[in-house]
Design an enzyme around this catalytic site. Structure first.
Site, PDB file in Angstrom:
ATOM      1  N   TYR A 147       0.644  -0.964  -0.058  1.00 63.16           N
ATOM      2  CA  TYR A 147       0.009   0.053   0.044  1.00 63.16           C
ATOM      3  C   TYR A 147       0.871   1.385  -0.045  1.00 63.16           C
ATOM      4  CZ  TYR A 147      -4.057  -2.936   1.237  1.00 63.16           C
ATOM      5  OH  TYR A 147      -4.958  -3.908   0.958  1.00 63.16           O
ATOM      6  N   SER A 184     -13.293  -3.542   0.340  1.00 63.55           N
ATOM      7  CA  SER A 184     -14.311  -2.568  -0.722  1.00 63.55           C
ATOM      8  C   SER A 184     -15.556  -2.890  -0.629  1.00 63.55           C
ATOM      9  CB  SER A 184     -13.521  -2.861  -2.192  1.00 63.55           C
ATOM     10  OG  SER A 184     -12.275  -2.386  -2.026  1.00 63.55           O
ATOM     11  N   PRO A 185     -16.245  -2.722   0.220  1.00 67.23           N
ATOM     12  CA  PRO A 185     -17.661  -3.036   0.347  1.00 67.23           C
ATOM     13  C   PRO A 185     -18.673  -2.375  -0.541  1.00 67.23           C
ATOM     14  CG  PRO A 185     -17.009  -1.843   2.253  1.00 67.23           C
ATOM     15  CD  PRO A 185     -15.917  -2.302   1.570  1.00 67.23           C
ATOM     16  N   PHE A 206     -12.998  -3.475  -8.972  1.00 73.60           N
ATOM     17  CA  PHE A 206     -12.347  -2.258  -9.187  1.00 73.60           C
ATOM     18  C   PHE A 206     -13.060  -1.496 -10.414  1.00 73.60           C
ATOM     19  CE2 PHE A 206      -8.769  -4.550  -7.233  1.00 73.60           C
ATOM     20  CZ  PHE A 206      -8.946  -4.147  -5.992  1.00 73.60           C
TER      21      PHE A 206
END
Length: 305
Positions: free
Chosen positions: A52, A215-216, A222
């Protein structure tokens, strides 16, 4: 906020966790506000990965902890390793080096949880087991898990591990429902009835492995945020209407939808705005009815058999 016993391991974590994938570029004062807003909302679990921000996210978080001695003992830290530029790497050497790097950047002596980040088809499970054993024996990692793995991959690894994998991090949300679609369409000749993940939801429940959902608010791989996409107008309308009954936002209602599943899923939110943390977190303590859960599921474009 309610807590979850991750993997029935005794590691008690908030039902909502803060994902730190985007904190690298935040000014120090905004990061401070975000962190303390999370603590105030009842969040004690923070999710990182070595990739990240190219390591910058862990560095910034470590600097924050260094400015506030004593805070480390009040929180749980998770990081992930295994993704490298153009390939995946579960080698013993890389796992050990990755953890050392994360510990240094986070300015801590231990991770509460380490996950393997996406499957490496060249994995040698004995080698992973050696790395995990060294990390555990040295006190550098307390618990272990995986991310984005199917049941057979987890079983292959678990065969060689002396300790149980307690977490599998997977994508799930009202607009990304593949975890439940197949189980709702058994013995039906349709795309919804196609098993893509080896029934990983049921496997994790059987093995008492906590699912963390990333990533709810995303749909597809994506592809975008359903909250601002016109293709999900019905879903957003339904979330808004049901949310009004409980006095929470659409985002919090989406989290309540995840939390309603009896698998006791932990939701990782990725916001970098302090004002949204408390709002989103309220969803974890709202229990939707069965009818409301299925209404949200259908409004995302899913059909029941």
């Amino acid at each position: 906020m309610k807590q979850l016993n991750l993997g029935n391991s005794g590691l008690n974590a908030s039902a909502v966790a803060l994902g730190c994938m985007r904190i690298g570029e935040l000014p120090a004062e905004k990061l401070e506000r975000l962190f303390f807003a999370a603590l105030e909302a009842g969040i004690n679990f923070f999710d990182h990965a070595d990739i990240y921000g190219g390591g910058l996210c862990e560095t910034r978080f470590g600097e924050l902890l260094a400015r506030h001695p004593g805070l480390r003992e009040k929180i749980l830290l998770q990081s992930k390793c295994g993704i490298r530029k153009g390939f995946f790497d579960f080698s013993k050497k890389h796992i050990l080096e990755s953890v050392e790097g994360s510990l240094k950047r986070l300015q801590t002596d231990r991770l509460d949880l380490l996950l393997l980040h996406r499957p490496d088809t060249l994995m040698e499970p004995e080698e992973v087991a050696e790395a995990f054993q060294l990390l555990y024996d040295s006190g550098k990692v307390r618990h272990f898990g995986v991310s984005n793995e199917n049941p057979a991959q987890m079983e292959l690894l678990q065969k060689f591990l002396p300790r149980k994998l307690i977490v599998n991090q997977l994508q799930f949300g009202p607009a990304h429902t593949s975890l439940v679609d197949c189980g709702l369409n058994v013995n039906i000749n349709s795309s919804a009835g196609t098993m893509f993940d080896g029934s990983v939801l049921e496997y994790c429940r059987l093995r008492e492995v906590t699912i963390q959902t990333w990533s709810p608010f995303l749909f597809g791989f994506f592809e975008g945020n359903f909250l601002v996409d016109s293709r999900f107008a019905e879903l957003n309308t339904t979330l808004g209407r049901i949310g009004e009954r409980y006095g929470i936002s659409r985002e919090a209602t989406a989290i309540a939808w995840i939390a309603r599943h009896p698998a006791r899923i932990q939701t990782i939110i990725g916001t970098t705005r302090a004002d949204r943390v408390a709002d989103y977190s309220r969803g974890a303590d709202v229990e939707l009815t069965r009818e409301e859960w299925y209404e949200i599921y259908r409004s995302a474009g899913n059909r029941l058999p």
